[in-house]
Motif scaffolding. Structure first.
Motif, PDB file in Angstrom:
ATOM      1  N   UNK A  16      -4.605   1.365  -6.984  1.00  0.00           N
ATOM      2  CA  UNK A  16      -4.861   0.014  -7.519  1.00  0.00           C
ATOM      3  C   UNK A  16      -3.798  -1.017  -7.135  1.00  0.00           C
ATOM      4  N   UNK A  17      -2.581  -0.601  -6.865  1.00  0.00           N
ATOM      5  CA  UNK A  17      -1.510  -1.529  -6.506  1.00  0.00           C
ATOM      6  C   UNK A  17      -0.783  -1.016  -5.274  1.00  0.00           C
ATOM      7  N   UNK A  18       0.123  -1.888  -4.772  1.00  0.00           N
ATOM      8  CA  UNK A  18       0.919  -1.490  -3.605  1.00  0.00           C
ATOM      9  C   UNK A  18       1.932  -0.426  -4.000  1.00  0.00           C
ATOM     10  N   UNK A  19       2.353  -0.423  -5.274  1.00  0.00           N
ATOM     11  CA  UNK A  19       3.283   0.614  -5.730  1.00  0.00           C
ATOM     12  C   UNK A  19       2.665   1.997  -5.582  1.00  0.00           C
ATOM     13  N   UNK A  20       1.373   2.114  -5.830  1.00  0.00           N
ATOM     14  CA  UNK A  20       0.710   3.404  -5.668  1.00  0.00           C
ATOM     15  C   UNK A  20       0.676   3.800  -4.189  1.00  0.00           C
ATOM     16  N   UNK A  21       0.583   2.835  -3.323  1.00  0.00           N
ATOM     17  CA  UNK A  21       0.616   3.129  -1.897  1.00  0.00           C
ATOM     18  C   UNK A  21       1.993   3.636  -1.484  1.00  0.00           C
ATOM     19  N   UNK A  22       3.040   3.021  -2.050  1.00  0.00           N
ATOM     20  CA  UNK A  22       4.398   3.467  -1.756  1.00  0.00           C
ATOM     21  C   UNK A  22       4.640   4.854  -2.311  1.00  0.00           C
ATOM     22  N   UNK A  23       4.183   5.099  -3.540  1.00  0.00           N
ATOM     23  CA  UNK A  23       4.372   6.404  -4.151  1.00  0.00           C
ATOM     24  C   UNK A  23       3.601   7.493  -3.407  1.00  0.00           C
ATOM     25  N   UNK A  24       2.467   7.133  -2.788  1.00  0.00           N
ATOM     26  CA  UNK A  24       1.682   8.117  -2.047  1.00  0.00           C
ATOM     27  C   UNK A  24       2.309   8.454  -0.706  1.00  0.00           C
ATOM     28  N   UNK A  25       3.319   7.702  -0.259  1.00  0.00           N
ATOM     29  CA  UNK A  25       4.007   8.006   0.983  1.00  0.00           C
ATOM     30  C   UNK A  25       3.474   7.292   2.201  1.00  0.00           C
ATOM     31  N   UNK A  26       2.567   6.373   2.053  1.00  0.00           N
ATOM     32  CA  UNK A  26       2.052   5.621   3.194  1.00  0.00           C
ATOM     33  C   UNK A  26       2.972   4.456   3.584  1.00  0.00           C
ATOM     34  N   UNK A  27       3.859   4.058   2.674  1.00  0.00           N
ATOM     35  CA  UNK A  27       4.729   2.916   2.921  1.00  0.00           C
ATOM     36  C   UNK A  27       6.080   3.184   2.259  1.00  0.00           C
ATOM     37  N   UNK A  28       7.137   2.797   2.935  1.00  0.00           N
ATOM     38  CA  UNK A  28       8.473   2.924   2.360  1.00  0.00           C
ATOM     39  C   UNK A  28       8.795   1.674   1.535  1.00  0.00           C
ATOM     40  N   UNK A  29       9.890   1.757   0.812  1.00  0.00           N
ATOM     41  CA  UNK A  29      10.252   0.598  -0.032  1.00  0.00           C
ATOM     42  C   UNK A  29      10.710  -0.568   0.820  1.00  0.00           C
TER      43      UNK A  29
END
Length: 605
Positions: free
Chosen positions: A152-165
């Protein structure tokens, strides 16, 4: 998960689809049962009201209304509207599936194009592949409700490993009012340029191939976004929905069973339950439900695309291909058919029937031809092609003759006078043959007349005085010929008594031959009368050596002495020729020609 039943219908058998009718998940029963029950409940309520709650007058009025509704319900074009709409929906549904970005081509290009077994080379390949997967995730998150619920958010994308901080900070620092799914693709191109500069990509061809695969991948992401933004026009969906719903609302009244005692045509039975009306609702409303389910395949219906499964599969396979499988090759060894020129893999007992079938060689491989028809024949004995060629050439010659004998409207009189002059010459030869005038010269005159006639027609008063020298539109001087006012068809002789008798015979003969009136239509520019060509022989006319140039292209020389044209010249006393008027047409009542060959040649012409 998409309902898959392909293995259950792999082989056609008796009632092969019947076992599929009992399936519930993804079935028409699961999609339509609520609407079906609602329709049947409303039909039952109206039927009970008609039978038990209406008085006789109200029943008669309801019966007339029912007959009216049933008569005009067929005017609604259900099959046409629904058929075209569902066909459009199904085509759009499959095109959306083929637009889903898959990383298989990019991962193969990365694995073979980006060199380096060290940690930096591995980091390059994994980062490039992750950028491509991130772009696909962002676009699927924008169009699929199932993917959006998962991320639902970009944070979930980061947590899933598709994007770094750090990448998230860079992503959010780029302000744009539009969807930013394309940003990882730009990161991909920049990193690929760095790899090319570092020598990780060996040549420009590999670098070009890698960018082409990325552009194809990004194009599919863009296509998914546009499919989501551009829907089927709302008016079309409304028309189809209103057509279906209005049809069955009318059927609620028009398909009621009426009192058989009233004698209405078609209402002899009272079955209470409208079986065929319910089947019709099941088919048409089910057809509409199919379109409703396929119009957006990125939802959460039973037959919608499994986008979350695609994300998991693509990410795992792509990372394995560019990392673990990089440079991982099995040892090469000789295959088991190394020395066999005709390798044949083995069959199991369940597939032995394939060996009993002969190999297909072609549809004409088993064709039988009689032995007497298999021998080659000499070409001299094959006369069909020769006859066909002769017939074709004859038809072509006839067609060209028709085209040449069909002049333009402005040159009609020129063509008529050309044919008349040819007939006059032949008539003159048949009456008094002259050995000095040969058939070859006749053919030369006719060919010269046709070549001049094809260039156009010069405007003239009689179509005959344009034989003087003329300047064409390009400024070239056309060959000169004596004017017809000076042309004499017979040599000058002494006018004695015998000549006067022949003049009287000529007058009598001319009275039987129709005269050609002087033409008034001007011929088209550039055509000359065939009677006035420079090839007219000396025994027909005495040429005038004076050339008259025409300064204006559309001007013509007037006839200076009409008597020379209209008055025939008499023959010498010792000549056997009969004088023929210039402007006369041979009569069809002319006597037979001296020889049959001459008659056949004239008929052929």
């Amino acid at each position: 998960m998409t309902v898959t039943y392909t293995a259950r219908v792999a082989n056609a058998r008796f009632c092969g689809f019947s076992k599929l009718l009992l399936a519930w998940k993804g079935s028409i029963y699961k999609v339509l049962y609520k609407e079906f029950l609602a329709f049947f409940a409303m039909y039952t309520a109206i039927s009970i009201t008609y039978r038990f709650f209406l008085v006789d007058d109200q029943k008669r009025y309801f019966e007339k209304l029912s007959i009216y509704c049933n008569h005009y319900a067929s005017l609604i074009p259900m099959s046409f509207v629904l058929g075209f709409y569902v066909t459009l929906i199904v085509n759009r549904w499959w095109n959306q599936y083929t637009s889903i970005p898959l990383p298989d081509r990019i991962m193969c290009t990365l694995s073979g194009g980006v060199q380096g077994g060290d940690e930096h080379g591995r980091l390059l390949r994994r980062t490039l592949m992750r950028y491509a997967s991130l772009s696909a995730l962002l676009i699927l998150r924008s169009v699929s409700t199932a993917v959006f619920k998962r991320f639902p958010t970009v944070d979930h994308v980061v947590e899933a490993g598709f994007m770094t901080r750090e990448e998230r900070k860079k992503f959010e620092s780029l302000h744009s009012p539009y969807n930013k799914y394309w940003i990882p693709c730009v990161w991909f191109t920049n990193l690929a340029a760095v790899a090319r500069c570092e020598g990780r990509i060996k040549d420009d061809n590999t670098y070009k191939l890698l960018l082409e695969e990325l552009n194809n991948f990004r194009g599919k992401c863009s296509m998914l976004f546009h499919y989501d933004m551009i829907s089927i026009p709302l008016v079309y969906t409304q028309v189809v929905t209103l057509a279906v719903y209005s049809f069955f609302l009318v059927c609620l009244i028009g398909r009621q069973f009426l009192d058989p005692g009233q004698g209405y045509p078609g209402h002899d039975l009272d079955l209470y339950v409208p079986i065929f009306t319910l089947l019709q609702f099941f088919f048409y409303a089910g057809w509409l439900k199919v379109a409703e389910q396929l119009i957006n395949p990125f939802g959460e219906d039973d037959d919608d695309f499994e986008t979350n499964w695609l994300i998991d599969r693509n990410f795992q396979v792509s990372m394995m291909a560019v990392d673990e499988m990089y440079g991982d090759l099995p040892m090469m060894e000789r295959d088991r058919y190394w020395n066999d020129s005709n390798p044949r893999p083995p069959y199991t007992a369940a597939t032995l029937f394939v060996l009993r079938k002969p190999s297909f060689q072609g549809s004409t491989f088993d064709m039988a031809i009689p032995k007497e028809e298999m021998h080659f024949q000499p070409l001299q004995e094959i006369s069909e092609n020769l006859e066909e060629s002769v017939t074709r050439n004859h038809n072509l010659a006839l067609f060209n003759r028709l085209l040449s004998s069909a002049p333009s409207p402005t040159g009609f009189m020129g063509g008529a006078l050309r044919r008349t002059s040819a007939q006059l010459r032949r008539l003159t030869r048949s009456i008094s043959p002259d050995p000095s005038f040969s058939d070859a010269e006749d053919e030369e005159e006719e060919s010269a007349g046709r070549s001049v006639g094809t260039a156009g027609s010069m405007p003239s008063g009689l179509g005959l005085d344009t034989t003087q020298s003329t300047i064409c539109s390009c400024g070239a001087l056309i060959s000169t010929c004596p004017p017809l006012s000076d042309v004499e068809f017979h040599q000058q002789g002494e006018r004695d008594g015998r000549g006067e008798e022949k003049d009287e015979k000529m007058v009598e003969k001319d009275s039987l031959v129709p005269k050609i009136p002087p033409p008034t239509v001007q011929a088209s520019a550039g055509r000359k009368s065939p009677l006035a060509l420079g090839q007219v022989k000396s025994h027909f006319c005495s040429s005038n050596t004076t050339n008259h140039s025409v300064p204006d292209f559309y001007s013509f020389q007037p006839i200076r002495d009409p008597a020379k044209v209209m008055t025939p010249k008499p023959n010498p006393p010792n000549s056997k020729e009969e004088a023929v008027s210039l402007l006369t047409v041979p009569s069809p009542e002319v006597s037979a020609f001296p020889e049959n060959s001459e008659r056949e040649r004239m008929l052929a012409d």
